[in-house]
Scaffold this motif. Structure first.
Motif, mmCIF file in Angstrom:
data_model
loop_
_atom_site.group_PDB
_atom_site.id
_atom_site.type_symbol
_atom_site.label_atom_id
_atom_site.label_comp_id
_atom_site.label_asym_id
_atom_site.label_seq_id
_atom_site.Cartn_x
_atom_site.Cartn_y
_atom_site.Cartn_z
ATOM 1 N N HIS A 1 -30.355 23.468 93.568
ATOM 2 C CA HIS A 1 -31.351 23.888 92.584
ATOM 3 C C HIS A 1 -31.575 22.739 91.586
ATOM 4 O O HIS A 1 -31.044 22.779 90.478
ATOM 5 N N PRO A 2 -32.364 21.711 91.961
ATOM 6 C CA PRO A 2 -32.490 20.532 91.116
ATOM 7 C C PRO A 2 -33.109 20.793 89.743
ATOM 8 O O PRO A 2 -32.816 20.101 88.783
ATOM 9 N N GLY A 3 -33.943 21.789 89.599
ATOM 10 C CA GLY A 3 -34.582 22.036 88.312
ATOM 11 C C GLY A 3 -33.777 22.967 87.417
ATOM 12 O O GLY A 3 -34.152 23.219 86.282
ATOM 13 N N ALA A 4 -32.678 23.477 87.911
ATOM 14 C CA ALA A 4 -31.894 24.451 87.151
ATOM 15 C C ALA A 4 -31.060 23.772 86.087
ATOM 16 O O ALA A 4 -30.695 22.599 86.193
ATOM 17 N N ARG A 5 -30.775 24.545 85.048
ATOM 18 C CA ARG A 5 -29.896 24.071 83.990
ATOM 19 C C ARG A 5 -28.486 24.572 84.269
ATOM 20 O O ARG A 5 -28.309 25.580 84.959
#
Length: 139
Positions: free
Chosen positions: A125-129
């Motif tokens: 999940h590259p866009g996850a924080r």
């Protein structure tokens, strides 16, 4: 020689001259203080001219470098290399890899396993924080 009279080079010449004159002036001022009885000023009397010499040295080196690069002819454009044969083998220097100790089998360190799961989730999940991680334990 034309390259040394561009606006950028004129600014460099002016700055170098101002710094050299300023440093020599400060050296003279410290000399007058030293002869007036301030013994600490004797060190500064010799230090300021060294600074002026350093500025002159750097300025001289920059001018020589600019003249050297201005004299070199522009490199001729080389034709694009032909497509290489995919079967060709390139010989390179071997890379030495240190012998590693055997890794701990999975399941022996639950903290390490949880961290690896967390990293795998972040990678998926590259866009996850980090706060979006579903396996996060609340404190």
């Amino acid at each position: 020689m034309k390259g040394l009279w561009t606006p950028a080079w004129i600014a460099r010449h002016v700055v170098a001259l101002i710094l050299i004159a300023g440093f020599l002036g400060l050296g003279w001022w410290q000399f007058s203080r030293a002869t007036g009885g301030n013994t600490l000023s004797w060190g500064y009397t010799f230090e300021w001219p060294v600074f002026a010499f350093f500025v002159a040295f750097i300025w001289f080196r920059e001018v020589q470098q600019e003249r050297k690069t201005a004299e070199k002819p522009a490199p001729a454009e080389e034709p694009a290399p032909a497509a290489q044969d995919p079967a060709a083998v390139t010989v390179r220097r071997p890379v030495r890899v240190p012998a590693s100790t055997p890794a701990t089998p999975a399941g022996e360190d639950p903290e390490l396993d949880a961290y690896n799961d967390y990293l795998a989730w972040l990678n998926a999940h590259p866009g996850a924080r980090p706060g979006d991680y579903p396996g996060r334990q609340s404190n």
